[in-house]
Design a protein around this motif. Structure first.
Motif, PDB file in Angstrom:
ATOM      1  N   PRO A 131       0.810  -1.225   0.000  1.00 35.56           N
ATOM      2  CA  PRO A 131       0.000   0.000   0.000  1.00 35.56           C
ATOM      3  C   PRO A 131       0.844   1.276   0.000  1.00 35.56           C
ATOM      4  CG  PRO A 131      -0.731  -1.555   1.695  1.00 35.56           C
ATOM      5  CD  PRO A 131       0.608  -2.021   1.219  1.00 35.56           C
ATOM      6  N   PHE A 132       0.291   2.316  -0.614  1.00 36.46           N
ATOM      7  CA  PHE A 132       0.872   3.648  -0.498  1.00 36.46           C
ATOM      8  C   PHE A 132      -0.244   4.677  -0.495  1.00 36.46           C
ATOM      9  CE2 PHE A 132       0.882   2.823  -5.103  1.00 36.46           C
ATOM     10  CZ  PHE A 132       0.466   4.013  -5.672  1.00 36.46           C
ATOM     11  N   VAL A 133       0.063   5.855   0.063  1.00 39.85           N
ATOM     12  CA  VAL A 133      -0.965   6.889   0.210  1.00 39.85           C
ATOM     13  C   VAL A 133      -0.791   8.044  -0.762  1.00 39.85           C
ATOM     14  CG1 VAL A 133      -1.462   6.388   2.633  1.00 39.85           C
ATOM     15  CG2 VAL A 133       0.320   8.063   2.059  1.00 39.85           C
ATOM     16  N   HIS A 134       0.427   8.222  -1.289  1.00 40.78           N
ATOM     17  CA  HIS A 134       0.655   9.397  -2.144  1.00 40.78           C
ATOM     18  C   HIS A 134       1.034   9.015  -3.565  1.00 40.78           C
ATOM     19  CE1 HIS A 134       1.579  13.364  -3.513  1.00 40.78           C
ATOM     20  NE2 HIS A 134       2.856  13.072  -3.690  1.00 40.78           N
ATOM     21  N   GLN A 135       2.214   8.441  -3.771  1.00 39.11           N
ATOM     22  CA  GLN A 135       2.673   8.237  -5.144  1.00 39.11           C
ATOM     23  C   GLN A 135       3.718   7.132  -5.250  1.00 39.11           C
ATOM     24  OE1 GLN A 135       3.680  11.400  -8.490  1.00 39.11           O
ATOM     25  NE2 GLN A 135       5.439  11.198  -7.148  1.00 39.11           N
ATOM     26  N   PHE A 136       3.646   6.419  -6.367  1.00 40.76           N
ATOM     27  CA  PHE A 136       4.676   5.478  -6.800  1.00 40.76           C
ATOM     28  C   PHE A 136       5.311   6.084  -8.047  1.00 40.76           C
ATOM     29  CE2 PHE A 136       6.023   2.195  -9.750  1.00 40.76           C
ATOM     30  CZ  PHE A 136       6.747   1.314  -8.958  1.00 40.76           C
ATOM     31  N   VAL A 271      10.348   4.853  -6.245  1.00 33.86           N
ATOM     32  CA  VAL A 271      10.069   5.574  -5.004  1.00 33.86           C
ATOM     33  C   VAL A 271       8.601   5.387  -4.672  1.00 33.86           C
ATOM     34  CG1 VAL A 271       9.891   7.844  -3.922  1.00 33.86           C
ATOM     35  CG2 VAL A 271      11.880   7.294  -5.281  1.00 33.86           C
ATOM     36  N   MET A 272       8.339   5.033  -3.433  1.00 29.11           N
ATOM     37  CA  MET A 272       6.962   4.888  -2.983  1.00 29.11           C
ATOM     38  C   MET A 272       6.794   5.674  -1.683  1.00 29.11           C
ATOM     39  SD  MET A 272       4.648   1.470  -3.042  1.00 29.11           S
ATOM     40  CE  MET A 272       5.715   0.497  -1.993  1.00 29.11           C
ATOM     41  N   ASP A 273       5.916   6.679  -1.730  1.00 30.86           N
ATOM     42  CA  ASP A 273       5.713   7.568  -0.582  1.00 30.86           C
ATOM     43  C   ASP A 273       7.037   8.113  -0.054  1.00 30.86           C
ATOM     44  OD1 ASP A 273       2.991   7.385  -0.709  1.00 30.86           O
ATOM     45  OD2 ASP A 273       2.783   5.962   0.935  1.00 30.86           O
ATOM     46  N   GLY A 274       7.911   8.509  -0.981  1.00 36.94           N
ATOM     47  CA  GLY A 274       9.157   9.157  -0.605  1.00 36.94           C
ATOM     48  C   GLY A 274      10.296   8.237  -0.248  1.00 36.94           C
ATOM     49  N   GLU A 275      10.045   6.922  -0.208  1.00 42.01           N
ATOM     50  CA  GLU A 275      11.070   5.956   0.182  1.00 42.01           C
ATOM     51  C   GLU A 275      11.508   5.136  -1.026  1.00 42.01           C
ATOM     52  OE1 GLU A 275      12.257   5.743   3.344  1.00 42.01           O
ATOM     53  OE2 GLU A 275      10.903   7.352   4.000  1.00 42.01           O
ATOM     54  N   LEU A 276      12.819   4.929  -1.163  1.00 40.86           N
ATOM     55  CA  LEU A 276      13.340   4.107  -2.246  1.00 40.86           C
ATOM     56  C   LEU A 276      12.959   2.641  -2.040  1.00 40.86           C
ATOM     57  CD1 LEU A 276      16.915   5.606  -2.651  1.00 40.86           C
ATOM     58  CD2 LEU A 276      15.117   5.643  -4.388  1.00 40.86           C
ATOM     59  N   VAL A 277      12.489   2.000  -3.114  1.00 43.54           N
ATOM     60  CA  VAL A 277      12.144   0.575  -3.076  1.00 43.54           C
ATOM     61  C   VAL A 277      12.711  -0.086  -4.328  1.00 43.54           C
ATOM     62  CG1 VAL A 277      10.035   0.943  -1.728  1.00 43.54           C
ATOM     63  CG2 VAL A 277       9.918   0.941  -4.234  1.00 43.54           C
TER      64      VAL A 277
END
Length: 307
Positions: A131-136, A271-277
């Motif tokens: 899940p994410f709330v803002h952006q992928f 990047v998912m919700d500001g975090e590198l994945v």
């Protein structure tokens, strides 16, 4: 209402304040309005476990999450499809999801809004089930986050300055990915400098966040810019909320999208919700309508309901 607050002492602007004094103000504000609250201050490495513990408590209605983007995304993921509501303290750099919910952008003002707030259901999205709330996003944004991670900054302002430096370095040496993007019956094969897929379409005239967090669609933004000055203009258009008028981006909307990467994925991240994945060879992005209960200012909840 019965609140549980989990504050990440290492996350966002909370690491720069007297967090114990802030926790006291949090208690006083909510208790003065007739609510009860339990407060836990934890280290960043303990945040997921602390949130899980708070959410598992039967006598809790609302979980307040305080920290950076990672803390908020973790809290939302844990609360997805649950009755308990999430209250977001705007302690990140840009607080884009919180802005879309109408939450005041100072910590104390946010607390006051929680004291008289209402619960509403908003959408979440997911990428391969996460899940994410803002952006992928892939491409420019991911490269910028990678570069910024290697820079030193000790404050919110320092992080913003590092973001500007990283963005300029990315624009000077743009990379492209060969991708296939499937949206419904449409298949787009392209070489792009970036794709962002957001939880609802971004609004106009402001930073990139959704005006309607319960709109039920993914916003899909495909960069068609390749030259430096076009990339710089696209970045400016995004920050000014003028993407719909930009000639350097294609915009789509859907409830599901499938992204296939043909370039070597080891060279790129997402990047998912500001975090590198990790960037997978294939990513399925989906919208999940009204999957998250959130506590928002009463006036904002009423406006969204009327709309």
């Amino acid at each position: 209402m019965r609140f549980a607050a989990v504050l990440n002492q290492d996350g966002g602007t909370l690491r720069t304040i007297d967090i114990s004094a802030f926790a006291d103000r949090l208690r006083q504000t909510l208790e003065a309005a007739g609510h009860s609250v339990q407060v836990d201050i934890v280290a960043g490495r303990e945040i997921a476990a602390a949130l899980e513990t708070a959410i598992a408590k039967r006598n809790i209605d609302v979980v307040i999450a305080g920290g950076g983007d990672g803390t908020i995304s973790t809290a939302a993921s844990l609360l997805m499809n649950k009755k308990k509501a999430l209250a977001i303290l705007p302690a990140g750099t840009m607080n884009l999801f919180a802005r879309g919910l109408g939450i005041p952008q100072t910590l104390d003002a946010a607390l006051k809004s929680f004291a008289e707030g209402d619960v509403m259901a908003v959408d979440m999205a997911s990428a391969n089930g996460q899940p994410f709330v803002h952006q992928f996003s892939i491409g420019m944004h991911a490269r910028m986050v990678q570069l910024r991670a290697n820079m030193d900054f000790g404050s919110r302002l320092g992080k913003m300055q590092a973001s500007v430096r990283a963005a300029w370095a990315t624009i000077k040496n743009p990379r492209t990915l060969k991708v296939t993007l499937s949206i419904g019956q449409t298949e787009i094969v392209t070489r792009t400098t970036g794709i962002g897929i957001s939880n609802n379409l971004f609004g106009e005239g402001h930073l990139p966040y959704a005006d309607n967090p319960a709109g039920g669609v993914l916003g899909i933004y495909v960069s068609v810019a390749h030259r430096r000055h076009h990339l710089a203009k696209l970045l400016l258009d995004m920050l000014r909320g003028r993407l719909r008028d930009s000639e350097h981006v294609e915009i789509h909307q859907a409830d599901k999208a499938v992204l296939r990467i043909h370039s070597p994925t080891k060279k790129f991240s997402a990047v998912m919700d500001g975090e590198l994945v990790r960037l997978e060879r294939e990513t399925v992005i989906e919208i999940h309508p009204r999957a998250l209960n959130v506590l928002v200012p009463a006036s904002n909840a009423q406006a969204k309901a009327a709309a």
